[in-house]
Design a protein around this motif. Structure first.
Motif, short mmCIF file in Angstrom:
data_model
loop_
_atom_site.label_atom_id
_atom_site.label_comp_id
_atom_site.label_asym_id
_atom_site.label_seq_id
_atom_site.Cartn_x
_atom_site.Cartn_y
_atom_site.Cartn_z
N SER A 98 -3.55 41.12 48.55
CA SER A 98 -2.87 41.06 49.97
C SER A 98 -2.72 42.63 50.31
O SER A 98 -2.52 43.72 49.50
CB SER A 98 -1.85 40.31 50.19
OG SER A 98 -0.82 40.93 49.51
N ASP A 99 -2.88 42.87 51.68
CA ASP A 99 -2.68 44.25 52.21
C ASP A 99 -0.97 44.53 52.13
O ASP A 99 -0.19 43.69 52.30
CB ASP A 99 -3.20 44.26 53.76
CG ASP A 99 -3.00 45.47 54.35
OD1 ASP A 99 -2.39 45.87 55.27
OD2 ASP A 99 -3.61 46.64 53.85
N ASP A 100 -0.89 45.55 51.71
CA ASP A 100 0.60 46.33 51.57
C ASP A 100 1.33 45.98 52.89
O ASP A 100 2.45 45.71 52.81
CB ASP A 100 0.75 47.65 51.20
CG ASP A 100 0.48 47.77 49.76
OD1 ASP A 100 0.46 46.81 49.01
OD2 ASP A 100 0.03 48.82 49.10
N SER A 101 0.83 46.31 54.06
CA SER A 101 1.60 46.12 55.42
C SER A 101 1.95 44.54 55.90
O SER A 101 2.98 44.39 56.16
CB SER A 101 0.57 46.89 56.40
OG SER A 101 -0.57 46.15 56.79
N THR A 102 0.89 43.74 55.43
CA THR A 102 1.28 42.41 55.52
C THR A 102 2.18 41.64 54.56
O THR A 102 3.13 41.23 54.97
CB THR A 102 -0.37 41.60 55.21
OG1 THR A 102 -1.10 42.12 56.15
CG2 THR A 102 0.06 40.08 55.58
N SER B 52 4.61 43.37 53.19
CA SER B 52 6.05 44.04 53.57
C SER B 52 6.33 43.34 54.76
O SER B 52 7.53 43.18 54.94
CB SER B 52 6.01 45.64 53.52
OG SER B 52 5.06 46.00 54.68
N THR B 53 5.39 43.02 55.71
CA THR B 53 5.93 42.34 56.95
C THR B 53 6.61 40.98 56.35
O THR B 53 7.47 40.68 56.98
CB THR B 53 4.84 42.25 57.99
OG1 THR B 53 4.33 43.29 58.23
CG2 THR B 53 5.23 41.33 59.10
N TYR C 30 7.67 40.12 53.57
CA TYR C 30 8.81 40.27 52.83
C TYR C 30 10.17 40.86 53.74
O TYR C 30 11.22 40.07 53.62
CB TYR C 30 8.87 41.33 51.87
CG TYR C 30 9.87 41.92 51.06
CD1 TYR C 30 10.01 41.07 49.61
CD2 TYR C 30 10.81 42.81 51.36
CE1 TYR C 30 10.93 41.35 48.81
CE2 TYR C 30 11.77 42.84 50.24
CZ TYR C 30 11.68 42.06 49.23
OH TYR C 30 12.89 42.43 48.45
N ARG C 31 9.91 41.54 54.84
CA ARG C 31 11.00 42.01 55.86
C ARG C 31 11.44 40.65 56.76
O ARG C 31 12.71 40.49 56.91
CB ARG C 31 10.43 42.91 56.67
CG ARG C 31 11.39 43.40 57.64
CD ARG C 31 10.72 44.64 58.45
NE ARG C 31 9.35 44.56 58.67
CZ ARG C 31 8.80 44.20 59.75
NH1 ARG C 31 9.68 43.49 60.79
NH2 ARG C 31 7.63 44.25 59.77
#
Length: 64
Positions: A2-6, A8-9, A11-12
């Motif tokens: 998966s993409d890191d930004s996805t 982290s979103t 996760y957040r």
């Protein structure tokens, strides 16, 4: 992967709604559960208005 930004979103959002996760699998399991729940509800809502091919006679228990 998966993409890191996805990731982290997701996760957040998990941290803001549930709390601090102990493992990454906990976050993944949460989202898999929610996606499955949404798909089940969509399937149920699509099933409700459908008509059966047999109609009401398919529900009777007496054989003619």
């Amino acid at each position: 992967m998966s993409d890191d930004s996805t990731a982290s979103t997701l996760y957040r959002i998990y941290r803001s709604r549930v709390g601090k996760p102990t493992t990454h699998d906990e976050v993944r399991g949460y989202w898999v559960f929610l996606v499955g729940l949404v798909l089940a509800m969509v399937g149920f809502l699509l099933f409700l208005p459908s008509t059966s091919a047999a109609g009401a006679s398919g529900l009777s228990l007496s054989g003619n």
